[in-house]
Design a protein around this motif. Structure first.
Motif, PDB file in Angstrom:
ATOM      1  N   LEU A 293      10.719  38.329  -7.116  1.00 57.91           N
ATOM      2  CA  LEU A 293      12.099  38.432  -7.722  1.00 57.91           C
ATOM      3  C   LEU A 293      13.006  38.520  -6.533  1.00 57.91           C
ATOM      4  CD1 LEU A 293      11.484  41.193 -10.626  1.00 57.91           C
ATOM      5  CD2 LEU A 293      12.169  38.393 -10.748  1.00 57.91           C
ATOM      6  N   GLU A 294      12.640  39.050  -5.517  1.00 60.00           N
ATOM      7  CA  GLU A 294      13.664  39.207  -4.387  1.00 60.00           C
ATOM      8  C   GLU A 294      13.760  37.479  -3.636  1.00 60.00           C
ATOM      9  OE1 GLU A 294      16.384  40.475  -1.780  1.00 60.00           O
ATOM     10  OE2 GLU A 294      15.676  41.384  -3.323  1.00 60.00           O
ATOM     11  N   GLN A 295      12.549  37.079  -3.589  1.00 56.75           N
ATOM     12  CA  GLN A 295      12.652  35.668  -2.971  1.00 56.75           C
ATOM     13  C   GLN A 295      13.340  34.535  -3.968  1.00 56.75           C
ATOM     14  OE1 GLN A 295       8.504  34.191  -2.245  1.00 56.75           O
ATOM     15  NE2 GLN A 295       9.073  32.422  -1.153  1.00 56.75           N
ATOM     16  N   LEU A 296      12.960  35.012  -5.286  1.00 58.96           N
ATOM     17  CA  LEU A 296      13.462  33.860  -6.147  1.00 58.96           C
ATOM     18  C   LEU A 296      14.979  33.969  -6.187  1.00 58.96           C
ATOM     19  CD1 LEU A 296      13.063  31.832  -8.310  1.00 58.96           C
ATOM     20  CD2 LEU A 296      13.064  33.754 -10.047  1.00 58.96           C
ATOM     21  N   SER A 297      15.594  35.267  -5.817  1.00 53.58           N
ATOM     22  CA  SER A 297      16.919  35.403  -5.834  1.00 53.58           C
ATOM     23  C   SER A 297      17.740  34.873  -4.713  1.00 53.58           C
ATOM     24  CB  SER A 297      17.264  36.963  -5.872  1.00 53.58           C
ATOM     25  OG  SER A 297      16.902  37.421  -4.736  1.00 53.58           O
ATOM     26  N   HIS A 298      17.057  34.527  -3.619  1.00 56.38           N
ATOM     27  CA  HIS A 298      17.781  33.833  -2.624  1.00 56.38           C
ATOM     28  C   HIS A 298      17.301  32.398  -2.505  1.00 56.38           C
ATOM     29  CE1 HIS A 298      17.721  38.242  -1.501  1.00 56.38           C
ATOM     30  NE2 HIS A 298      18.523  37.786  -0.711  1.00 56.38           N
ATOM     31  N   THR A 299      16.464  31.800  -3.142  1.00 54.76           N
ATOM     32  CA  THR A 299      16.305  30.262  -3.324  1.00 54.76           C
ATOM     33  C   THR A 299      17.487  29.375  -3.635  1.00 54.76           C
ATOM     34  OG1 THR A 299      14.761  28.630  -4.160  1.00 54.76           O
ATOM     35  CG2 THR A 299      15.480  30.284  -5.807  1.00 54.76           C
ATOM     36  N   HIS A 304      13.790  25.436  -9.626  1.00 55.48           N
ATOM     37  CA  HIS A 304      12.705  26.270  -9.233  1.00 55.48           C
ATOM     38  C   HIS A 304      13.273  27.549  -9.812  1.00 55.48           C
ATOM     39  CE1 HIS A 304       9.464  28.269  -7.539  1.00 55.48           C
ATOM     40  NE2 HIS A 304      10.442  29.078  -6.746  1.00 55.48           N
ATOM     41  N   PHE A 305      14.575  27.986  -9.552  1.00 54.73           N
ATOM     42  CA  PHE A 305      14.748  29.203  -9.952  1.00 54.73           C
ATOM     43  C   PHE A 305      14.705  29.489 -11.722  1.00 54.73           C
ATOM     44  CE2 PHE A 305      18.295  31.967 -11.750  1.00 54.73           C
ATOM     45  CZ  PHE A 305      17.997  33.237 -10.689  1.00 54.73           C
ATOM     46  N   LEU A 306      15.158  28.195 -12.337  1.00 58.48           N
ATOM     47  CA  LEU A 306      15.261  28.334 -13.731  1.00 58.48           C
ATOM     48  C   LEU A 306      13.779  28.260 -14.327  1.00 58.48           C
ATOM     49  CD1 LEU A 306      18.284  25.910 -14.491  1.00 58.48           C
ATOM     50  CD2 LEU A 306      18.193  28.463 -14.533  1.00 58.48           C
ATOM     51  N   GLN A 307      13.187  27.569 -13.533  1.00 59.90           N
ATOM     52  CA  GLN A 307      11.619  27.529 -13.951  1.00 59.90           C
ATOM     53  C   GLN A 307      10.903  28.894 -13.848  1.00 59.90           C
ATOM     54  OE1 GLN A 307      10.027  23.935 -12.019  1.00 59.90           O
ATOM     55  NE2 GLN A 307      10.726  22.630 -13.462  1.00 59.90           N
ATOM     56  N   SER A 308      11.059  29.424 -12.755  1.00 64.42           N
ATOM     57  CA  SER A 308      10.410  30.723 -12.553  1.00 64.42           C
ATOM     58  C   SER A 308      11.285  31.929 -12.954  1.00 64.42           C
ATOM     59  CB  SER A 308      10.154  31.105 -11.007  1.00 64.42           C
ATOM     60  OG  SER A 308       9.518  29.605 -10.407  1.00 64.42           O
TER      61      SER A 308
END
Length: 425
Positions: A293-299, A304-308
């Protein structure tokens, strides 16, 4: 010239009473010669009758003859003494301490062998010979030498005590029967002795019977003491064995309780370890999702954000994170409490049973206890013989062994089950 001593016979110059060489020889009217002291002593006993007699021929004289020393006979006796015809007797013939001395011997006393109840004199072997040779003296009654002749003489009449007065219960002489004991119930001493002997025999028989009874009682008492000793030894041995068995039983139960606690501890620890592992796994999974989640929050890739995001933000399913429950306040306080209560109950039981044992051991004296060899009391047990077990609270009887019911393996099993029911799954 022949020695004049060869024609002298010592027996011709011996006193018929003391049988020794004459001392101050005197001749009495009948012609017989005696020592002055011997014949005077003999006649002194006849002063109360006033009639005096010769001890040899029994010729009587009235009044008492006057005695004068025979000088010719005395000179001849002295000559015999100088010639040495008189031999000294052996030393063992003389009277010593505890011996009855001859009353006739004038110098060193010889041992008396007989006492005459007529003459009231004790004689040695030498001085006794006239009683065996002289017909009048042969009629005298001789007894074994005794030093108590005066006890056989009447103190009032100086006569031999030969009559028994039943009225006054005492021995008397013949003159007493005509004096102060006139009209009394009197018999001869021999007749009374016979009757008293019969009474003595009966008394002795009763005494012997009593002795036999007491000896029987003594034997029975000794047997009872032996039986008591053997019984006590058997009781000690049985008590030692029973207490040893009890100790072994308690040791086994202690080991079982210890093993039970360890098993419960092992099971609880094993359960906790399994939960720990699952918790660690759950935490690791949550940390992994948090990192994603932390990694996704900074992408910067919006697609990719919306898909994950939908996948990572969705809560875990019911099968992913199972519920974990555990008794956080688990302890063995209940076990310790139960064991402490068991100790108190054991002590109470021991006190009760020891009181019974003490009362059985101290009841009654030995004369009553030893007389009883067995037997049982009739009817049922009394209230004192019945009581409840302080552990199981069930009624027990006097003859039941100490803690027999409550410490059977079955009861201890129930106890362990109860311990488990108090908090141990």
């Amino acid at each position: 010239m022949a020695d004049s001593g060869a024609f002298l016979d010592q027996d011709q110059f011996s006193c018929p009473i003391c049988l020794e060489l004459l001392k101050d020889p005197v001749a009495i009217p009948c012609g017989h010669s005696y020592c002055m002291g011997c014949i005077k002593g003999c006649w002194d006993q006849d002063d109360h009758t006033g009639v005096y007699s010769c001890p040899q021929c029994r010729q009587t004289f009235t009044p008492r003859p006057v005695l004068g020393r025979n000088t010719i006979l005395a000179a001849m006796v002295e000559k015999l003494k100088k010639m040495g015809l008189q031999a000294d007797p052996p030393a063992h013939c003389y009277a010593g301490p505890g011996d009855v001395a001859c009353d006739v011997c004038s110098e060193r006393k010889h041992k008396a062998i007989k006492s005459c109840l007529v003459c009231l004199v004790s004689y040695c072997e030498t001085h006794l010979q006239p009683h065996y040779e002289s017909p009048p003296l042969k009629k005298h009654k001789l007894v074994e030498a005794t030093g108590h002749l005066q006890e056989k003489i009447c103190s009032r009449h100086d006569k031999l005590l030969e009559v028994y007065c039943r009225t006054d219960q005492q021995c008397i002489c013949l003159l007493c029967t005509m004096d102060e004991h006139r009209g009394h119930d009197t018999v001869s001493a021999v007749a009374e002795r016979t009757e008293k002997q019969n009474q003595l025999g009966k008394t002795q028989k009763k005494s012997q019977q009593k002795i036999q009874e007491r000896e029987k009682e003594l034997q029975d008492l000794r047997q009872a003491v032996d039986s008591l000793t053997h019984s006590a030894q058997a009781a000690v041995e049985d008590s030692e064995r029973i207490f040893t068995e009890m100790i072994c039983s308690i040791e086994r139960r202690r080991s079982e309780v210890k093993e039970l606690i360890r098993d419960q501890e092992k099971a609880a620890v094993s359960q906790a370890e399994g939960l720990l592992m699952r918790l660690e796994q759950e935490i690791a999974e949550l940390r992994r999702r948090d990192a994603e989640l932390e990694q996704l929050s900074h992408t910067e890739d919006h697609i990719h954000f919306l898909q994950s995001c939908n996948y990572l933000c969705a809560p875990p399913g019911p099968g992913d994170l199972p519920s974990i429950t555990f008794k956080q306040h688990f302890s063995f306080d209940a076990v310790r409490k139960s064991v402490s209560e068991l100790k108190v109950r054991l002590e109470d039981v021991c006190k009760v049973e020891m009181a019974k044992i003490s009362s059985l051991g101290s009841g009654g004296d030995i004369s009553g206890s030893l007389a009883k060899t067995g037997g049982s009391s009739g009817g049922g047990a009394t209230a004192a013989e019945k009581q409840s077990c302080p552990i199981c609270m069930k009624s027990i009887k006097k003859k039941q062994r100490l803690m027999r019911l409550c410490y059977e393996p079955s009861y201890l099993k129930r106890l362990i089950d109860a311990l488990r029911a108090k908090g141990i799954e």
